[in-house]
Enzyme design. Structure first.
Site, PDB file in Angstrom:
ATOM      1  N   GLY A  43      11.304  61.425   6.351  1.00 26.97           N
ATOM      2  CA  GLY A  43      10.501  61.270   7.569  1.00 26.97           C
ATOM      3  C   GLY A  43       8.563  60.817   7.742  1.00 26.97           C
ATOM      4  O   GLY A  43       8.267  60.484   9.052  1.00 26.97           O
ATOM      5  N   ASP A  98       5.280  63.627   6.871  1.00 26.04           N
ATOM      6  CA  ASP A  98       5.154  63.625   8.185  1.00 26.04           C
ATOM      7  C   ASP A  98       4.706  64.984   8.575  1.00 26.04           C
ATOM      8  O   ASP A  98       3.286  64.780   9.454  1.00 26.04           O
ATOM      9  CB  ASP A  98       6.481  63.297   8.614  1.00 26.04           C
ATOM     10  CG  ASP A  98       7.782  65.115   7.752  1.00 26.04           C
ATOM     11  OD1 ASP A  98       6.826  65.258   6.707  1.00 26.04           O
ATOM     12  OD2 ASP A  98       8.787  64.736   8.544  1.00 26.04           O
ATOM     13  N   ASP A 101       3.979  72.682   8.013  1.00 29.55           N
ATOM     14  CA  ASP A 101       4.656  73.328   7.906  1.00 29.55           C
ATOM     15  C   ASP A 101       4.291  75.139   7.180  1.00 29.55           C
ATOM     16  O   ASP A 101       3.038  75.064   7.231  1.00 29.55           O
ATOM     17  CB  ASP A 101       6.464  73.587   8.112  1.00 29.55           C
ATOM     18  CG  ASP A 101       6.978  74.422   9.022  1.00 29.55           C
ATOM     19  OD1 ASP A 101       5.911  75.564  10.066  1.00 29.55           O
ATOM     20  OD2 ASP A 101       8.567  74.648   9.913  1.00 29.55           O
ATOM     21  N   LYS A 129       0.615  71.848  12.063  1.00 37.38           N
ATOM     22  CA  LYS A 129       1.295  72.800  12.356  1.00 37.38           C
ATOM     23  C   LYS A 129       0.553  74.285  12.786  1.00 37.38           C
ATOM     24  O   LYS A 129       0.240  74.876  11.209  1.00 37.38           O
ATOM     25  CB  LYS A 129       2.732  73.390  12.050  1.00 37.38           C
ATOM     26  CG  LYS A 129       3.767  72.926  13.263  1.00 37.38           C
ATOM     27  CD  LYS A 129       5.218  73.195  12.967  1.00 37.38           C
ATOM     28  CE  LYS A 129       6.003  72.464  12.865  1.00 37.38           C
ATOM     29  NZ  LYS A 129       7.698  72.968  12.991  1.00 37.38           N
ATOM     30  N   PHE A 150       8.804  72.275  17.347  1.00 38.96           N
ATOM     31  CA  PHE A 150       9.348  71.944  16.203  1.00 38.96           C
ATOM     32  C   PHE A 150      10.025  70.298  17.312  1.00 38.96           C
ATOM     33  O   PHE A 150       9.911  70.037  18.362  1.00 38.96           O
ATOM     34  CB  PHE A 150      11.330  72.259  16.611  1.00 38.96           C
ATOM     35  CG  PHE A 150      12.094  71.145  15.626  1.00 38.96           C
ATOM     36  CD1 PHE A 150      11.978  71.590  14.026  1.00 38.96           C
ATOM     37  CD2 PHE A 150      12.946  69.735  15.926  1.00 38.96           C
ATOM     38  CE1 PHE A 150      13.030  70.586  13.162  1.00 38.96           C
ATOM     39  CE2 PHE A 150      13.100  69.232  15.452  1.00 38.96           C
ATOM     40  CZ  PHE A 150      13.319  69.273  13.241  1.00 38.96           C
ATOM     41  N   VAL A 151       8.948  69.153  16.339  1.00 36.09           N
ATOM     42  CA  VAL A 151       9.480  67.705  16.354  1.00 36.09           C
ATOM     43  C   VAL A 151       9.958  67.175  16.325  1.00 36.09           C
ATOM     44  O   VAL A 151      10.182  66.989  14.911  1.00 36.09           O
ATOM     45  CB  VAL A 151       7.182  67.100  16.614  1.00 36.09           C
ATOM     46  CG1 VAL A 151       6.956  68.328  17.346  1.00 36.09           C
ATOM     47  CG2 VAL A 151       6.660  67.589  15.143  1.00 36.09           C
ATOM     48  N   ASP A 157      13.455  63.998  12.330  1.00 34.89           N
ATOM     49  CA  ASP A 157      14.149  64.145  12.514  1.00 34.89           C
ATOM     50  C   ASP A 157      14.842  66.052  12.622  1.00 34.89           C
ATOM     51  O   ASP A 157      14.549  66.389  13.198  1.00 34.89           O
ATOM     52  CB  ASP A 157      15.261  63.584  11.471  1.00 34.89           C
ATOM     53  CG  ASP A 157      15.329  64.645   9.989  1.00 34.89           C
ATOM     54  OD1 ASP A 157      14.323  64.745   9.520  1.00 34.89           O
ATOM     55  OD2 ASP A 157      16.521  64.925   9.630  1.00 34.89           O
ATOM     56  N   ARG A 163      14.538  59.801  14.585  1.00 23.65           N
ATOM     57  CA  ARG A 163      13.844  59.986  13.265  1.00 23.65           C
ATOM     58  C   ARG A 163      13.029  57.351  13.831  1.00 23.65           C
ATOM     59  O   ARG A 163      11.911  57.540  14.185  1.00 23.65           O
ATOM     60  CB  ARG A 163      14.551  58.671  11.655  1.00 23.65           C
ATOM     61  CG  ARG A 163      14.562  60.198  10.953  1.00 23.65           C
ATOM     62  CD  ARG A 163      14.874  60.138   9.678  1.00 23.65           C
ATOM     63  NE  ARG A 163      15.187  60.735   8.858  1.00 23.65           N
ATOM     64  CZ  ARG A 163      14.802  61.629   8.403  1.00 23.65           C
ATOM     65  NH1 ARG A 163      13.816  61.953   9.035  1.00 23.65           N
ATOM     66  NH2 ARG A 163      15.872  62.506   7.445  1.00 23.65           N
TER      67      ARG A 163
HETATM   68  P1  5GP Z   1       7.161  72.920   4.996  1.00 20.58           P
HETATM   69  O1  5GP Z   1       7.797  72.469   3.543  1.00 20.58           O
HETATM   70  O2  5GP Z   1       5.782  72.597   5.022  1.00 20.58           O
HETATM   71  O3  5GP Z   1       7.745  73.684   5.228  1.00 20.58           O
HETATM   72  O4  5GP Z   1       7.640  71.442   5.842  1.00 20.58           O
HETATM   73  C1  5GP Z   1       7.836  70.295   5.514  1.00 20.58           C
HETATM   74  C2  5GP Z   1       8.881  69.399   5.710  1.00 20.58           C
HETATM   75  O5  5GP Z   1       9.749  69.964   6.939  1.00 20.58           O
HETATM   76  C3  5GP Z   1       8.416  68.355   6.773  1.00 20.58           C
HETATM   77  O6  5GP Z   1       8.137  67.370   5.158  1.00 20.58           O
HETATM   78  C4  5GP Z   1       9.472  67.802   7.211  1.00 20.58           C
HETATM   79  O7  5GP Z   1      10.676  67.105   6.858  1.00 20.58           O
HETATM   80  C5  5GP Z   1       9.999  69.642   7.879  1.00 20.58           C
HETATM   81  N1  5GP Z   1       9.478  69.964   9.016  1.00 20.58           N
HETATM   82  C6  5GP Z   1       8.736  70.834   8.968  1.00 20.58           C
HETATM   83  N2  5GP Z   1       8.459  71.263  10.278  1.00 20.58           N
HETATM   84  C7  5GP Z   1       8.823  70.342  11.259  1.00 20.58           C
HETATM   85  C8  5GP Z   1       9.167  69.982  12.481  1.00 20.58           C
HETATM   86  O8  5GP Z   1       8.601  70.634  13.799  1.00 20.58           O
HETATM   87  N3  5GP Z   1      10.468  68.981  12.885  1.00 20.58           N
HETATM   88  C9  5GP Z   1      11.481  67.537  12.184  1.00 20.58           C
HETATM   89  N4  5GP Z   1      11.647  67.721  12.471  1.00 20.58           N
HETATM   90  N5  5GP Z   1      10.608  68.251  10.499  1.00 20.58           N
HETATM   91  C10 5GP Z   1       9.844  69.172  10.182  1.00 20.58           C
HETATM   92 MG    MG Z   2       9.561  65.692   5.175  1.00 21.33          MG
END
Ligand code: 5GP
Ligand code: MG
Length: 175
Positions: A43, A98, A101, A129, A150-151, A157, A163
């Site tokens: 990402g 990227d 979350d 987020k 979700f983006v 992706d 991407r």
């Molecule tokens: P976390 O582990 O903090 O929950 O999420 C981080 C990973 O989840 C990011 O590196 C990304 O790959 C994926 N992710 C989280 N939210 C999104 C989103 O809104 N869009 C996309 N494409 N990937 C996300």
């Molecule tokens: Mg990622």
């Protein structure tokens, strides 16, 4: 060219301007300190390359290929971390992702970087987020704080698609 999905959210010029500002701040912080950037694939690929254009030429770079998402949802597990290596002993590490979350990805990768001997570990994300984190992770550099949607695009992706979009767009959840 196929019609881009979802709704426009952040334009390519907006992203470019913000990346330049972030890079200037990172450059200032690590002046005279050898820096290793660790980019989380896939990402962060556009983001890290655009940042690197503005950083010192002797900045070291590692790429860690890990994943946690399926479709628009996190699986709650990080895959691939045991393959992730780097010569980190006594070095300052900057993790690049990227998006922040739940915090799971950066919590686990930060711990892994420390285990490999990093002197300091900081975090830089393009997007953060606005939501309650499951894991207590704070990013020192954040490009944009975004609503909990979700983006895709600029490296992000949906099941490996979109991407290559130059801008960031929002998709309805549960696609
Ligand atoms: P976390 O582990 O903090 O929950 O999420 C981080 C990973 O989840 C990011 O590196 C990304 O790959 C994926 N992710 C989280 N939210 C999104 C989103 O809104 N869009 C996309 N494409 N990937 C996300
Ligand atoms: Mg990622």
């Amino acid at each position: 060219m196929i019609r881009p999905p979802g709704q426009p959210y952040l334009s390519a010029p907006q992203i470019r301007r913000r990346v330049r500002t972030l890079a200037a701040s990172i450059h200032k912080t690590y002046r005279n300190r050898p820096l290793t950037i660790v980019a989380l694939l896939k990402g962060s690929v556009f983001f890290v390359v655009d940042l690197l254009r503005h950083l010192d030429p002797d900045t070291e770079v590692e790429f860690w290929n890990i994943s946690s998402y399926q479709g628009t949802r996190s699986t709650g597990k990080i895959r691939g971390l045991h393959h992730c290596r780097g010569n980190f002993v006594g070095r300052d590490i900057l993790l690049i992702d990227d998006i922040l979350d739940s915090g799971l990805t950066l919590d686990r990768t930060r711990a892994h970087a420390k285990k490999l001997g990093a002197r300091t570990v900081q975090i830089c994300v393009l997007l953060s987020k606005k939501r309650k984190r499951v894991h207590a992770v704070k990013a020192r550099w954040v490009g944009f704080s975004i609503k909990d949607e979700f983006v895709v695009g600029y490296g992000l992706d949906l099941d490996q698609r979109y991407r290559a979009l130059p801008s960031i767009r929002t998709l309805p959840k549960g696609v």
